[in-house]
Each structure stands twice: as structure tokens, then as C-alpha cells.
Design an enzyme around this catalytic site. Structure first.
Site, PDB file in Angstrom:
ATOM      1  N   TRP A   3      40.930  32.300  32.386  1.00  0.00           N
ATOM      2  CA  TRP A   3      40.117  32.180  33.771  1.00  0.00           C
ATOM      3  C   TRP A   3      38.689  32.410  33.555  1.00  0.00           C
ATOM      4  O   TRP A   3      38.096  31.856  34.745  1.00  0.00           O
ATOM      5  CB  TRP A   3      40.915  33.164  34.766  1.00  0.00           C
ATOM      6  CG  TRP A   3      40.759  34.414  34.326  1.00  0.00           C
ATOM      7  CD1 TRP A   3      40.040  35.449  34.236  1.00  0.00           C
ATOM      8  CD2 TRP A   3      42.090  35.095  33.679  1.00  0.00           C
ATOM      9  NE1 TRP A   3      40.236  36.551  34.051  1.00  0.00           N
ATOM     10  CE2 TRP A   3      41.741  36.452  33.600  1.00  0.00           C
ATOM     11  CE3 TRP A   3      43.398  34.798  33.606  1.00  0.00           C
ATOM     12  CZ2 TRP A   3      42.582  37.312  33.103  1.00  0.00           C
ATOM     13  CZ3 TRP A   3      44.446  35.415  33.060  1.00  0.00           C
ATOM     14  CH2 TRP A   3      43.718  36.793  32.807  1.00  0.00           C
ATOM     15  N   GLU A  16      42.442  36.565  39.616  1.00  0.00           N
ATOM     16  CA  GLU A  16      41.980  37.857  40.221  1.00  0.00           C
ATOM     17  C   GLU A  16      42.918  38.744  40.956  1.00  0.00           C
ATOM     18  O   GLU A  16      43.074  39.897  40.931  1.00  0.00           O
ATOM     19  CB  GLU A  16      40.712  37.859  40.974  1.00  0.00           C
ATOM     20  CG  GLU A  16      39.373  37.004  40.180  1.00  0.00           C
ATOM     21  CD  GLU A  16      39.189  38.243  39.061  1.00  0.00           C
ATOM     22  OE1 GLU A  16      39.504  39.478  39.059  1.00  0.00           O
ATOM     23  OE2 GLU A  16      38.156  37.793  38.164  1.00  0.00           O
ATOM     24  N   TYR A  99      35.986  42.739  46.005  1.00  0.00           N
ATOM     25  CA  TYR A  99      35.612  42.556  44.358  1.00  0.00           C
ATOM     26  C   TYR A  99      36.084  41.091  44.074  1.00  0.00           C
ATOM     27  O   TYR A  99      35.367  40.230  43.488  1.00  0.00           O
ATOM     28  CB  TYR A  99      36.689  43.475  43.759  1.00  0.00           C
ATOM     29  CG  TYR A  99      36.958  43.014  42.252  1.00  0.00           C
ATOM     30  CD1 TYR A  99      35.877  43.065  41.293  1.00  0.00           C
ATOM     31  CD2 TYR A  99      38.248  42.388  41.713  1.00  0.00           C
ATOM     32  CE1 TYR A  99      36.210  42.594  39.777  1.00  0.00           C
ATOM     33  CE2 TYR A  99      38.365  41.853  40.608  1.00  0.00           C
ATOM     34  CZ  TYR A  99      37.434  42.055  39.616  1.00  0.00           C
ATOM     35  OH  TYR A  99      37.647  41.368  38.220  1.00  0.00           O
ATOM     36  N   ASP A 117      34.067  45.950  39.186  1.00  0.00           N
ATOM     37  CA  ASP A 117      35.125  46.387  38.712  1.00  0.00           C
ATOM     38  C   ASP A 117      35.277  47.940  38.126  1.00  0.00           C
ATOM     39  O   ASP A 117      33.920  48.540  38.140  1.00  0.00           O
ATOM     40  CB  ASP A 117      36.002  45.546  38.069  1.00  0.00           C
ATOM     41  CG  ASP A 117      35.408  45.360  36.385  1.00  0.00           C
ATOM     42  OD1 ASP A 117      34.400  45.839  36.357  1.00  0.00           O
ATOM     43  OD2 ASP A 117      35.970  44.715  35.638  1.00  0.00           O
TER      44      ASP A 117
END
Ligand code: SF4
Length: 335
Positions: A3, A16, A99, A117
Site C-alpha cells: 500500500w 490503514e 491518523y 503513528d
């Protein structure tokens, strides 16, 4: 990471969501299975709920899967299949927090939003010498502001990926490679001997103990199951009839609770290892009972009898699935 090589918001969003509270090694096979099965947001939006939950089985935190489906249907149905490109609009999608919104805005649309993160928090807390605990509201805010300040506005996607990778590979939690680090002449923690103590974290005090007693009730070739409803863990997954209590109950107490008027005996009792979640520990016991007389036990509302051979198609919480695999109940009785 597959990704990281794409700017497709669908794939970035999917990855995610899957990696929240999950290790990459565990989430990666799930990601591949999902994109193979549902190649775009339309395919996911049109999927059957149970099919999606089954594919998610074992990944945990099932509210993510439910939110994911709701968002896929919203994007497909209300937005003509196009993900929003603005950070604030992305953040309004169900299951998408700061996030994930920053990751999609930055990686898919190259917008100037810092992705923060755990890796980024650690790098910045050390590099800038930030001592506020990272698991407090004040600490999160301070680090988010620092991250946004440090962001390279010309190349936000590259910068975000770089600092995340730097935290994952160089400025790792234990024994980071400070001696050969390109930042060591400017790093506050390195200069002050704080590398091992930063980032600070407040100890979590709260841990709820829950006692889940499941009944595996067999009649002929069928087993009684129910779907978990209501808020809380494992919503939408299948389970066996459950008695939950604040303490461990004896088999006799449990039988009285569920089968007051029936002649039932416990054939086998299994205590699973404690299942630890972020704020709770689940103590799970499974009691296998055999009941003579066909359909002596009636399925109550929300319950159903399913054939043993069909159990493999249903999505169960991970501890129950492991138990079923262990006792091979996916095979017909007697084989
Ligand atoms: S010097 Fe050490 S603590 Fe500082 S950024 Fe580099 S690896 Fe991290």
C-alpha cells in the site's frame, strides 16, 4: 508494503484500517485477501456483511470491519465511488480518525498533513526531547503540533513515509542505532542520555476482568449459535450461548442459569488461556453439553441451530475459532 507503492485511496484506506492495533505481519495476508476479493470500493460496498466478517475473522477489533463496510457503502452510494480529497472530509468517514485521515490525504493526494503513528511519536519525542507522556491528551497534541511543524510541505507524502520508516528501522524502541544515526548531532535525547527513557508513557491502571462461559450445545448433528449484537467487542460475529459474570462460576451454577428445567450434564469443560485486549482480560471457559431428546432445547430469539459442517462458514471471534479448530468440530460428529 504494497500500500506504500500506490496512490489509490481505496487501498491506502483499506490498509490503514486493517493495521490499526495490528502488527504488519498479521495484517498483510488480510490486506491481500481483501484486495483480491474486493478490487475496488464498489465491490466492497456490494459485499454481504457475513462474507466480510468471515474474511476479517481473526484480525480482531471487529468494529473496524463494520465501520469499513459502512464507509465503503457511503463512498459508493453517496459520493459516486470517489473518496473525498480534503482532510476534514476524509476524517468524517466512519472509522477514520486523525491518523488515517492524514495518511489518506498525504499518501493518496499529497496533501500537507503530518501522519503521526507510534513510530513518528517516538522519533520526535527523542529528537526534540519532548517529555510529556505520549499516551496523554496533552502529549498527543504536543507531538501532533511538532509533527506538523516538522513536515516538509513540498513533499509531504515522501516525508511522512520517510519518518515512519526511520522510526521502524533506525530509531527503534529498544537499542536504536544512535552511533550511526544521521541525526545524532542534533538529537536532544542522545545528547542528554534520555534515549532509553523517551518517549514517556503513563502507566495504564484500568484493566477489566471478564468471565465468559460459553455453552457448546449439541443436538444430533447440530450446534446452537447466536450472533453477538449490541455495542462492545465482537459485534456481528457468531458465538455459542453465553453466560457472562463478574467472576468464574461453577458448572452447576451455570447449568442452573441456562437449563433450569432440563436434565443436562457437562461432558467436557475447557478453560482457554486468558485473552488480553487493550483494557480488558477475557477469561473464557467452554462447556460442552449433550442433550438427549431432539430439540429439547429451543433456539431463543437471535439463536439458530446450524449443522456442524456449516460452522466453518461462520465468522467466530478468534478464541472460539481456535477452539473449534482444535477440537475439529468443523468435521461431523463421530468422524
Ligand atoms: S540519535 Fe538515536 S534517539 Fe536520536 S534520532 Fe537517532 S536513533 Fe533516534
Amino acid at each position: 508494503m504494497p500500500w506504500r507503492k500506490t496512490s489509490d485511496p481505496y487501498r491506502i484506506w483499506l490498509s490503514e484500517i486493517m493495521l490499526q492495533q495490528t502488527r504488519v505481519a498479521q495484517g498483510l495476508p488480510y490486506y491481500h485477501r481483501f484486495v483480491d476479493k474486493f478490487r475496488d470500493v464498489k465491490a466492497l460496498a456490494q459485499a454481504d456483511d457475513d462474507e466480510v466478517m468471515k474474511l476479517w475473522e481473526g484480525l480482531g477489533y471487529y468494529s473496524r470491519a463494520r465501520n469499513m463496510l459502512a464507509t465503503a457503502r457511503f463512498v459508493h452510494g453517496e459520493l459516486n465511488g470517489a473518496f473525498p480529497t480534503d482532510y476534514e472530509d476524509i476524517k468524517k468517514l466512519k472509522g477514520v480518525g486523525e491518523y488515517t485521515a492524514a495518511a489518506i490525504a498525504s499518501f493518496a493526494f499529497d496533501k500537507a498533513h503530518a501522519v503521526v503513528d507510534g513510530n513518528v511519536q517516538r522519533v520526535l519525542a527523542r529528537f526534540l526531547g519532548i517529555e510529556t507522556a505520549v499516551n496523554t491528551t496533552a502529549g498527543k497534541k504536543e507531538l501532533a503540533e511538532a509533527a506538523q511543524y516538522m513536515l516538509d510541505l513540498e513533499q509531504p507524502a515522501t516525508y511522512n513515509q520517510a519518518i515512519m520508516e526511520f522510526g521502524a528501522l533506525q530509531c527503534v524502541p529498544r537499542n536504536p542505532g544512535c552511533a550511526n544515526c544521521v541525526l545524532n548531532t542534533q538529537c536532544v535525547a542522545y545528547a542528554n542520555g534520555q534515549v532509553d527513557s523517551l518517549p514517556h508513557k503513563n502507566r495504564k491502571k484500568y484493566n477489566r476482568e471478564r468471565y465468559l462461559h460459553y455453552f457448546l450445545i449439541k443436538q444430533g448433528q447440530e450446534v446452537l449459535v447466536e450472533k453477538r449484537s449490541g455495542p462492545g467487542i465482537w459485534q456481528g460475529l457468531f458465538q455459542f450461548p453465553l453466560v457472562e459474570a463478574a467472576e468464574s462460576l461453577t458448572p452447576q451454577q451455570l447449568l442452573n442459569e441456562l437449563f433450569a428445567n432440563l436434565k443436562v450434564s457437562v461432558q467436557k469443560e475447557t478453560a482457554l488461556p486468558p485473552h488480553k485486549l487493550s483494557h480488558q482480560t477475557l477469561h473464557i471457559r467452554i462447556l460442552e453439553v449433550n442433550i438427549s431428546g431432539r430439540h429439547a432445547v429451543k433456539a431463543e430469539e437471535g439463536q439458530q441451530w446450524v449443522r456442524v459442517s456449516e460452522l466453518a462458514q461462520l465468522a467466530f471471534p478468534r478464541p472460539l475459532r481456535q477452539y473449534l479448530d482444535q477440537i475439529q468440530l468443523t468435521l461431523p460428529f463421530g468422524t
